[in-house]
Scaffold this motif. Structure first.
Motif, PDB file in Angstrom:
ATOM      1  N   SER A 170      43.721  27.892 -18.813  1.00  0.00           N
ATOM      2  CA  SER A 170      44.359  26.636 -19.220  1.00  0.00           C
ATOM      3  C   SER A 170      45.880  26.659 -19.125  1.00  0.00           C
ATOM      4  O   SER A 170      46.502  25.608 -18.913  1.00  0.00           O
ATOM      5  N   LEU A 188      42.418  16.043 -17.913  1.00  0.00           N
ATOM      6  CA  LEU A 188      43.250  16.440 -19.064  1.00  0.00           C
ATOM      7  C   LEU A 188      44.254  15.350 -19.404  1.00  0.00           C
ATOM      8  O   LEU A 188      44.433  14.977 -20.577  1.00  0.00           O
ATOM      9  N   LEU A 227      40.018  21.232 -24.653  1.00  0.00           N
ATOM     10  CA  LEU A 227      39.330  21.939 -23.575  1.00  0.00           C
ATOM     11  C   LEU A 227      37.833  22.010 -23.827  1.00  0.00           C
ATOM     12  O   LEU A 227      37.008  21.809 -22.908  1.00  0.00           O
TER      13      LEU A 227
END
Length: 637
Positions: free
Chosen positions: A548, A520, A538
């Protein structure tokens, strides 16, 4: 006398002993209004009259029936008086209703009274001495034991002036009623007047009422507006506790306000069908009261059939007292401290009375030591009662305690301050809480936070709202914030931005989670100002089923990401570049538009808008129309 001059005087005594004639002689008012009363020569309903005390002060007078058949009417009128005139016919002396009225007044704990020997023009002076001695024997041991005795004749006027002097002297010792508390007006009459509508009358026991006020009729729970208020048949823009009051009400009809109803402050009171009481059975009661015996329960102007639930015995014998629960057939407005009378179911004679301890109790199980002990504690005094109610409520504002205890605001505040000084209660913003509960809550903080951290090892702490919900659903946010600051000061917990954590807590991501976090971070860093919203990021990484929020929260608190809004985030490196670009821009120009800043960033409109709105919230910029101007620009890092 008190400056307010708001007093109620009541009569008592056997039928045909001259009560109404005495009131007529003192006030010039005929209190017997009904044709049947005039025909039979006895009072059947309550009568009312104003009594001029001189100096601009006027007292309300309540004339009660003396016949045994009309004891319920007598009870409606005798409650709430400041001074009683016990009238005894000098020719007949003490009679059965004299004795019963005296018992009732004693049970109601009236404080001030005058013995009045009436019809003195019909007997010799020597006989008056004998009658007074007999009366003194009857009132020995009661509140009238040392009461002054006046000898009068309503026919000749003998002794009336002296009686008025004694009345004024006795009223000078009366404590004024609480006009600053909640409105409470027990209704003793309700009728309709053509062209005016519904009218109720009663003695205002607390509070004050103004024309135009909205009040609640209980137990019907109906709102009504005060069209006009009167005192002694004269309009009054405002009426006060201690006055005989007539209210012309709109929005309600006569059938909705039976005798025994109460007019009160809206939303503050509830009628009860179960009450905890201390009851005293008269020594001359004809028999004991047994478990679940029915009785006639009289309180104020209201009455109901009640079932006596003896909690610590199987019967209550004459002359004894007990803490009991009474279940009423229909609801009455009852307050702690109210005095009541009970009469046997059949025949209807007065057998006892007492005081309300709790107006909204739970149903008790019999022969439980903890129940009996709690009732003894409640009966011991107001402070103990308030602590019990506060314990039941968990947290309470003053208005909640007003409603639960039936106590005026000023008296409550004074008592709560005493309890606070004694370390028994705490004030959390606007809510009062038992000190023991506050200590328990503070001790729970580390446990709740630690349990949350174990379940959410990637988080930097528990959100405040979540912590508050787990601690108490009744504690208001302001009160929770006070409690939180106390716990922080004692270093039981720490704050990590808006999250609460235990001291020295650090998130503990697994190796698999560290891999996701790195992916990420790399994605946001590489995308720069071309980054998509969180959901699209995502999806691009194949993390669409990921929890998340925990990952984004971790990266934000670790300083890798900046949340722009609920949908979008930006890598910290890019955000710092945007801050520097903002400073540089305002060094070169006085204003900037969204489109201009978008072009400078090389980004899309939506992301640029999110960045500028965050700048606005941080007071870096201020928006004026389509432009933004510098406000408190960030310092270079």
């Amino acid at each position: 006398m008190a400056a307010e001059g708001h007093f109620i005087i009541g009569t008592a005594g056997h039928v045909d002993h001259g009560k109404s004639a005495l009131i007529r002689a003192l006030t010039g008012i005929e209190t017997d209004r009904l044709g049947e009363e005039k025909e039979r020569g006895i009072s059947i309903e309550l009568g009312f009259a104003p009594l001029d005390l001189g100096g601009g002060q006027v007292a309300g007078v309540v004339d009660v029936p003396g016949h045994e058949k009309f004891i319920p009417q007598m009870l409606s009128g005798i409650a709430g008086i400041d001074l009683v005139l016990l009238v005894i016919d000098a020719n007949e002396g003490v009679m059965p209703q004299t004795h019963e009225h005296l018992q009732i007044m004693q049970l109601l704990q009236l404080q001030k009274g005058i013995l009045v020997l009436s019809k003195c023009d019909l007997v010799e002076p020597d006989w008056l001495d004998i009658v007074e001695e007999e009366v003194r024997e009857q009132v020995a041991g009661t509140f009238l034991e040392k009461a002054p005795c006046c000898r009068v004749s309503s026919v000749t006027g003998e002794g009336l002036s002296a009686l008025m002097d004694v009345v004024r002297e006795q009223l000078s010792h009366v404590v004024p009623r609480d006009s600053g508390g909640a409105v409470r007006l027990p209704v003793d009459r309700c009728f309709s007047i053509s062209g005016f509508g519904t009218v109720v009358t009663g003695t205002l026991t607390s509070g004050q009422i103004k024309t135009g006020d909205t009040l609640e009729i209980l137990p019907a729970a109906i709102l009504a507006r005060v069209r006009e208020a009167q005192v002694h048949d004269k309009p009054a823009p405002e009426v006060f506790a201690g006055q005989r009051v007539a209210l012309n009400l709109s929005g309600v009809n006569r059938d909705q306000i039976p005798r025994g109803s109460v007019v009160g402050t809206p939303g503050l009171f509830r009628a009860s069908q179960r009450v905890d009481v201390r009851v005293q059975l008269l020594e001359d009661a004809p028999r004991a009261i047994k478990f679940r015996d029915p009785v006639h329960f009289h309180l104020g102007t209201g009455r109901s059939v009640g079932q006596v639930v003896l909690l610590d015995r199987d019967e209550l014998v004459p002359g004894d007292e007990a803490l009991v629960q009474i279940t009423l057939d229909h609801p009455l407005l009852v307050h702690r401290g109210d005095r009541f009378i009970i009469r046997s179911y059949s025949p209807m004679i007065t057998i006892g009375g007492g005081m309300v301890i709790d107006a909204e109790p739970q149903k008790h199980k019999r022969f439980r030591a903890e129940v009996t002990q709690r009732l003894h504690d409640l009966a011991s005094g107001d402070l103990g009662f308030w602590l019990q109610k506060l314990d039941e409520l968990e947290v309470a504002r003053v208005k909640d305690l007003e409603k639960q205890t039936g106590t005026g605001r000023q008296q409550l505040l004074q008592g709560l301050e005493k309890l606070q000084e004694a370390g028994q209660v705490e004030l959390l913003a606007e809510q009062w809480v038992l000190a023991d509960r506050v200590r328990s809550w503070k001790q729970q903080f580390p446990r709740i936070v630690a349990e949350y951290q174990q379940q959410h090892h990637l988080r930097h702490g528990i959100p405040r709202a979540t912590l508050q919900a787990q601690l108490s659903k009744k504690l208001a946010p302001k009160g929770f914030e006070v409690l939180l600051q106390w716990a922080l000061a004692e270093k039981l917990i720490v704050l990590n931005r808006d999250l609460v954590a235990t001291p020295d807590w650090q998130p503990q991501p697994t190796s698999a989670e560290l891999k996701i976090l790195k992916q990420l971070d790399d994605c946001f860093r590489a995308a720069g100002f071309q980054v998509k919203n969180n959901k699209e990021v995502l999806l691009s990484l194949g993390f669409d089923g990921l929890d998340s929020e925990a990952y984004f929260s971790y990266l934000v608190l670790e300083g890798s990401l900046v949340r722009l809004n609920q949908e979008s985030s930006l890598h910290m490196d890019s955000y710092r570049q945007a801050e520097q670009l903002l400073v540089t821009t305002f060094q070169q120009q006085e204003t900037v538009t969204l489109a201009e800043f978008r072009d400078k960033l090389g980004s899309g409109r939506k992301l640029t808008q999110a960045i500028l709105e965050l700048f606005d919230s941080q007071k870096y910029t201020r928006r004026t129309g389509e432009n933004r101007v510098a406000w408190q620009l960030p310092r270079p890092v």
